[in-house]
Motif scaffolding. Structure first.
Motif, PDB file in Angstrom:
ATOM      1  N   PHE A 634       0.863  -1.180   0.000  1.00 42.35           N
ATOM      2  CA  PHE A 634       0.000   0.000   0.000  1.00 42.35           C
ATOM      3  C   PHE A 634       0.897   1.227   0.000  1.00 42.35           C
ATOM      4  O   PHE A 634       1.827   1.287   0.818  1.00 42.35           O
ATOM      5  N   THR A 637      -0.718  -2.093  -5.168  1.00 44.42           N
ATOM      6  CA  THR A 637      -1.778  -3.101  -5.096  1.00 44.42           C
ATOM      7  C   THR A 637      -1.275  -4.492  -5.459  1.00 44.42           C
ATOM      8  O   THR A 637      -2.084  -5.396  -5.689  1.00 44.42           O
ATOM      9  N   ASP A 640      -0.465  -8.912  -1.676  1.00 40.61           N
ATOM     10  CA  ASP A 640      -1.468  -9.190  -0.661  1.00 40.61           C
ATOM     11  C   ASP A 640      -1.439 -10.692  -0.373  1.00 40.61           C
ATOM     12  O   ASP A 640      -0.727 -11.443  -1.040  1.00 40.61           O
ATOM     13  N   ARG A 676      -4.527  -3.911   4.297  1.00 41.59           N
ATOM     14  CA  ARG A 676      -4.260  -4.581   3.023  1.00 41.59           C
ATOM     15  C   ARG A 676      -3.762  -6.008   3.252  1.00 41.59           C
ATOM     16  O   ARG A 676      -4.041  -6.911   2.445  1.00 41.59           O
ATOM     17  N   ARG A 678      -4.810  -7.836   5.594  1.00 43.45           N
ATOM     18  CA  ARG A 678      -5.950  -8.525   6.219  1.00 43.45           C
ATOM     19  C   ARG A 678      -5.623  -8.984   7.631  1.00 43.45           C
ATOM     20  O   ARG A 678      -5.776 -10.155   7.992  1.00 43.45           O
ATOM     21  N   GLU A 733     -10.014   0.876   3.899  1.00 46.44           N
ATOM     22  CA  GLU A 733      -9.346  -0.341   3.439  1.00 46.44           C
ATOM     23  C   GLU A 733      -9.730  -1.540   4.300  1.00 46.44           C
ATOM     24  O   GLU A 733      -9.797  -2.676   3.814  1.00 46.44           O
ATOM     25  N   GLN A 737     -12.164  -3.788  -0.018  1.00 49.56           N
ATOM     26  CA  GLN A 737     -11.035  -3.669  -0.933  1.00 49.56           C
ATOM     27  C   GLN A 737     -11.472  -4.144  -2.310  1.00 49.56           C
ATOM     28  O   GLN A 737     -12.213  -5.121  -2.428  1.00 49.56           O
ATOM     29  N   HIS A 739      -8.949  -3.880  -5.127  1.00 45.96           N
ATOM     30  CA  HIS A 739      -7.734  -3.615  -5.894  1.00 45.96           C
ATOM     31  C   HIS A 739      -7.311  -4.804  -6.751  1.00 45.96           C
ATOM     32  O   HIS A 739      -6.483  -4.652  -7.637  1.00 45.96           O
TER      33      HIS A 739
END
Length: 827
Positions: A634, A637, A640, A676, A678, A733, A737, A739
């Motif tokens: 972040f 993107t 993750d 981002r 999680r 966020e 999300q 992205h």
């Protein structure tokens, strides 16, 4: 999701579906003791800090065009000496020194490229209202209504009379309005004698004086002043840090005072306004300068500046009875687009007491709601089409030498200022940044050629309205911040984001030179390394240091992770968006493709963290506030837990190692990073850390930690607005999300991906998502989605998933036909 996706009944902390429109009030029960206690109001250009005094009120006023200095008249001028091969030769020598494993010598070489400092954002005037007859503290309360954009103070005078004061700055009328009124239920009496004065930290060019002939109408005074021609940063020692007399912004202020009540009168006396017998006192202020924001120029017509200020004041006075209503309608139309409720009422306590209780462990989810909407409020109040971008303090500053010049710090802070605009459905408030970038790219083209001999454009870590793009300092600034030419590459992402959220192809094409030019520069800056890969040399990781084998700190290296992450991110977006931008340059496409094939990606260090440097070196400051090497988590993107699980896990380890505390803005960035990744527990911890009150009691021993002042303004410390704005983006966020695209190109909408357990129930409406989507409604209970509705301004198919569920459901959304998300089974 629950089977009953439309169920909206229920009550209790885990069952109430909140209704939108609850008042969003910041409340304090005493006047401001310090500037950061005051409440900010603004219209994008004109801002004021309202202190809430009774007998003595102070409105500290800013105009966003008021900066020291003037437009630049030539290219950057390195302090040197440079040698016969000029500035590019300095870069080549620094590169050779790095290859010879002598980074400190490389830093000394790069210091030759430093070229001075940016200019400073300036205060304009103070409006002082002195009314001894209104003095009193009984029943005192002051609030900032985020939804209406009005700062209100209510109290009872020593004689028992009730008073109310409202302060706002109207965008439609381009004017500040203070209205102070005796309670209508008080049948007798008035406010006695009051004085309204203008003061300024700058010398007057023409002091306050009556404008026009005396009459029965409002008293109008006008004053003019010249801003400093040069201001050095507050940390630079110099016998003359503030200079007047050269090329500079010329400003005018017009102030009108109106008094209502039987026998009320106003009179200008020695440039101040004396008011007698008023039951209602109204003050209208307008300003004008010769700073043309669109052109980045000074027109120099002093008579025009005075005429503009007076004309604006007279228009506002002519419509003063409807001014407040026009302001509230305009402000609420923007702020009201997004509603958030976390299922808990606001306790009947002032903000400072709530912050202290929250820090002690008392749950108060509504504080997070206020902080979330506060970021959107500051955006609406501080950034409107036609204004300059938000600086380090937004548009609010009371110092001639503010912290870090209140400038545009573009190695994170300016970018963070605009993280909440698009997701917060304030796309028009993004325009000031995009417009400034068009001018910055032109100035940065000269810097790219002069310093590096490359195409395109570059900017270093600091800038200002005059588009300074060189390395700061006069040979003495640290290379850790000064020797970083990737500010343009980072800022270009905002053009990309604007398109990805709005789908505005015209805006993409209009601002494409910003993106294309940044790409050309990084392509030319890349060098081939001994292993055949491409990298950057010299390189830094913004503001961070590592330790050499002998224990000395160094900052310059080869191919830092943040450099490569920013370059890769930019080039991937160029490849993706060039066709939409109408850019069909095959040579550029081939160069981008070739570079991407040879750019290394992030790596995991032996200790499990995401490596910040090309080699494994010790950190000089393990808990450093910057985490630029996590760029592709972040605001990027690309990393993750789904797409890059190993790198995502390493990024989380990096954040763990950075520790629980930092500056206010860094906490906000870490909040977005944890969301981002999680990490609901990480989100919860960072919300609590960000809402830590820094001024609740005696100073803590050791370095002062970041958090918020009692007014909810973010504390670095000192005050920086980026933390307030980054917090808003981080909360969004955690809630949704969008992205990620799957292998089939379908966009994924992930609901509640990082919802902390402290927010078991809630509702959010109106968040904007990438791909032209709008989260029209999202309701959850016990941490589970019970209703979700998506809207779109164009036909789109999305995959929807919920926190904790791997299964996805495809939902088709068309304009005028919302997509009601069906239950997603747990899988």
């Amino acid at each position: 999701m629950d089977d009953d996706v439309d169920r909206t009944g229920g009550d209790g902390a885990h069952g109430r579906d909140p209704e939108p429109g609850a008042p969003l009030l910041l409340r304090l029960d005493e006047p401001a003791r310090t500037w950061t206690d005051a409440f900010p109001v603004g219209n994008g250009r004109l801002g004021a800090m309202v202190h809430g005094g009774t007998a003595h009120e102070r409105l500290q006023v800013n105009d966003d065009t008021c900066w020291s200095g003037a437009p630049l008249t030539g290219p950057v001028e390195p302090v040197g000496p440079l040698g016969d091969d000029g500035a590019p030769g300095v870069v080549r020598r620094a590169r050779a020194l790095l290859a010879a494993d002598d980074p400190l010598a490389a830093e000394a070489e790069l210091a030759r490229l430093q070229s001075g400092w940016v200019q400073a954002y300036q205060p304009l005037v103070d409006v002082l209202v002195e009314q001894p007859g209104a003095a009193g503290d009984a029943g005192y309360r002051r609030t900032l209504d985020l939804g209406r954009g009005v700062a209100t103070t209510t109290w009872r005078s020593a004689g028992g009379a009730g008073w109310r004061q409202d302060v706002l700055v109207s965008h439609p009328d381009q004017a500040l309005l203070l209205e102070r009124t005796l309670d209508a239920r008080e049948p007798d009496g008035d406010g006695g004698e009051a004085w309204v004065r203008l003061t300024s930290p700058h010398p007057w060019a023409a002091p306050p004086a009556r404008a026009g002939a005396p009459g029965d109408g409002p008293a109008v005074v006008v004053a003019t002043l010249d801003l400093p021609s040069h201001v050095l940063p507050d940390w630079v020692a110099d016998p003359e840090p503030v200079r007047y007399g050269g090329r500079a912004v010329h400003a005018a202020v017009a102030l009108a005072v109106l008094a209502d009540g039987a026998g009320a009168s106003v009179q200008v006396v020695d440039g101040a306004v004396r008011v007698r017998g008023a039951r209602r006192l109204r003050v209208v202020l307008t300003s004008a300068t010769d700073h043309d924001v669109a052109a980045g120029a000074l027109h120099g017509d002093r008579d025009r500046v005075v005429a503009d200020a007076l004309a604006g004041c007279r228009r506002a006075v002519a419509g003063v009875d409807g001014l407040a209503a026009r302001h509230v309608a305009d402000h609420a139309a923007l702020l009201g687009r997004v509603d958030l409720d976390l299922g808990a009422p606001a306790p009947d306590l002032p903000l400072d007491a709530r912050l202290v209780r929250h820090a002690a462990g008392e749950p108060d989810p509504h504080l997070a709601v206020l902080a979330f909407q506060h970021g959107r409020y500051l955006t609406v109040a501080g950034s409107r089409p036609g204004t300059l971008p938000l600086n380090l303090q937004g548009i609010w500053n009371d110092r001639v030498r503010p912290p870090w010049s209140s400038n545009y710090t573009i190695n994170i802070n300016t970018e963070m200022n605009y993280w909440p605009t698009l997701v917060g459905d304030l796309a028009e408030c993004h325009e000031p940044l995009l417009g400034w970038l068009d001018r910055l790219a032109v100035a940065g083209g000269s810097t790219a050629r002069t310093l590096y001999g490359v195409r395109g454009w570059v900017a270093h870590h600091n800038s200002d309205p005059w588009c300074f793009t060189g390395p700061t300092g006069r040979g003495h600034d640290s290379a850790s911040w000064s020797s970083w030419p990737l500010g343009g590459a980072w800022l270009a992402r905002h053009v990309v984001d604007h398109h990805d959220w709005t789908g505005d192809v015209d805006a993409l094409r209009r601002h494409w030179p910003v993106v294309r030019g940044a790409a050309l520069a990084v392509l030319d800056l890349l060098v081939e390394l001994p292993d055949g890969s491409l990298g950057t040399s010299p390189a830094t990781s913004p503001e961070n240091l590592y330790l050499l084998p002998d224990g000395r700190p160094a900052s310059v290296a080869v191919s830092t992770t943040s450099d490569l992450a920013i370059v890769r991110d930019l080039l991937e977006h160029v490849r993706r968006l060039a066709p939409a931008a109408g850019d069909h340059d095959e040579h550029l496409r081939a160069a981008v493709d070739g570079a991407l094939e040879r750019l290394p990606t992030e790596r995991v260090a032996p200790d499990g963290r995401l490596a910040e440097w090309r080699t494994d070196v010790p950190d000089a400051e393990p808990e450093h506030r910057h985490q630029s090497h996590l760029y592709r988590v972040f605001p990027g993107t690309s990393i993750d837990p789904d797409t890059s699980p190993a790198l995502a896990a390493a990024a989380a380890r990096t954040l763990d190692a950075r520790g629980p505390d930092s500056t206010g803005w860094s906490l906000a960035w870490r909040l977005a990073l944890r969301a981002r990744l999680r990490d609901p527990e990480g989100v919860d911890a960072l919300v609590r850390a960000f809402l830590h009150p820094v001024d609740a009691g005696p100073a803590e021993p050791g370095p002062q930690r970041g958090g918020v002042y009692r007014s909810l303004l973010c504390a670095h410390p000192p005050f920086q607005i980026d933390g307030n704005l980054g917090f808003t983006a981080g909360v969004a966020e955690a809630l949704v999300q969008a992205h990620h695209r799957g292998p089939d190109g379908v966009r994924e909408v992930h609901l509640l991906p990082a919802l902390p357990t402290a927010w078991p129930a809630g509702r959010v409406r109106g968040l904007r998502l990438r791909g032209g989507l709008r989260l029209a409604d999202l309701v959850w209970r016990d941490g589970r989605v019970v209703r979700a509705v998506l809207e779109s301004d164009r036909p789109v198919v999305v995959d929807v998933r919920e926190r904790g569920a791997d299964a996805r459901r495809q939902v088709a959304v068309r304009p005028g036909c919302p997509g009601l998300v069906e239950p997603v089974p747990r899988g």
